[in-house]
Design an enzyme around this catalytic site. Structure first.
Site, PDB file in Angstrom:
ATOM      1  N   LYS A   1       0.762   4.104   7.099  1.00  0.00           N
ATOM      2  CA  LYS A   1       0.008   4.963   6.182  1.00  0.00           C
ATOM      3  C   LYS A   1       0.365   6.431   6.395  1.00  0.00           C
ATOM      4  CE  LYS A   1      -2.908   1.820   4.491  1.00  0.00           C
ATOM      5  NZ  LYS A   1      -2.081   0.655   4.654  1.00  0.00           N
TER       6      LYS A   1
ATOM      7  N   SER B   1       0.802  -1.228   0.000  1.00  0.00           N
ATOM      8  CA  SER B   1       0.000   0.000   0.000  1.00  0.00           C
ATOM      9  C   SER B   1       0.832   1.275   0.000  1.00  0.00           C
ATOM     10  CB  SER B   1      -0.971   0.015   1.182  1.00  0.00           C
ATOM     11  OG  SER B   1      -0.295   0.275   2.383  1.00  0.00           O
TER      12      SER B   1
END
Length: 133
Positions: free
Chosen positions: A86, A47
């Protein structure tokens, strides 16, 4: 003993339990500049590839520093301490945190500020030569 502890896996995909016991210790000659308390997390998932963070990379994380808006951090969510790597974005009034990947195939995750805890703020990475094979 010198070096940095490597703590489990730090998923860069879906969330899973992480930040467990020390698996290994990297020798000081293999390290980035670090401070006492810093640690490495092995990236598990894709990701964050838009930021050049690949599966298998070891990311250097610094706990106990204030994460700035849009910085990359390992964030633990909920009572089961699931963690993910993230970009952290703060919502109006700081009541919500948006966790955003740098790979378009992952949707942002929105969590209540009280439910998210920053385990460490991204400060660099170590990539093994074997990752290029």
């Amino acid at each position: 003993m010198g070096g940095l502890p490597v703590l489990g896996g730090g998923p860069a995909g879906t969330m899973k339990e992480a930040l467990s016991q020390c698996d290994t210790v990297l020798d000081e000659n293999e390290l980035l500049r670090n401070r006492p308390g810093d640690f490495l997390l092995v990236v598990d998932g894709d990701s964050m590839i838009g930021d050049g963070i690949l599966p298998g990379d070891k990311v250097l994380l610094r706990p106990d520093v204030q994460v700035k808006d849009r910085e990359i951090a390992a964030v633990q969510v909920g009572d089961d301490y699931q963690a993910t790597l993230k970009h952290v974005r703060f919502g109006p009034g700081a009541t919500k945190i948006t966790l955003t990947a740098s790979n378009a195939k992952y949707r942002p995750m929105i969590v209540a500020s009280a439910e998210g805890r920053v385990a460490g703020v991204y400060r660099g990475l170590v990539r093994s030569a074997s990752a290029w094979r």
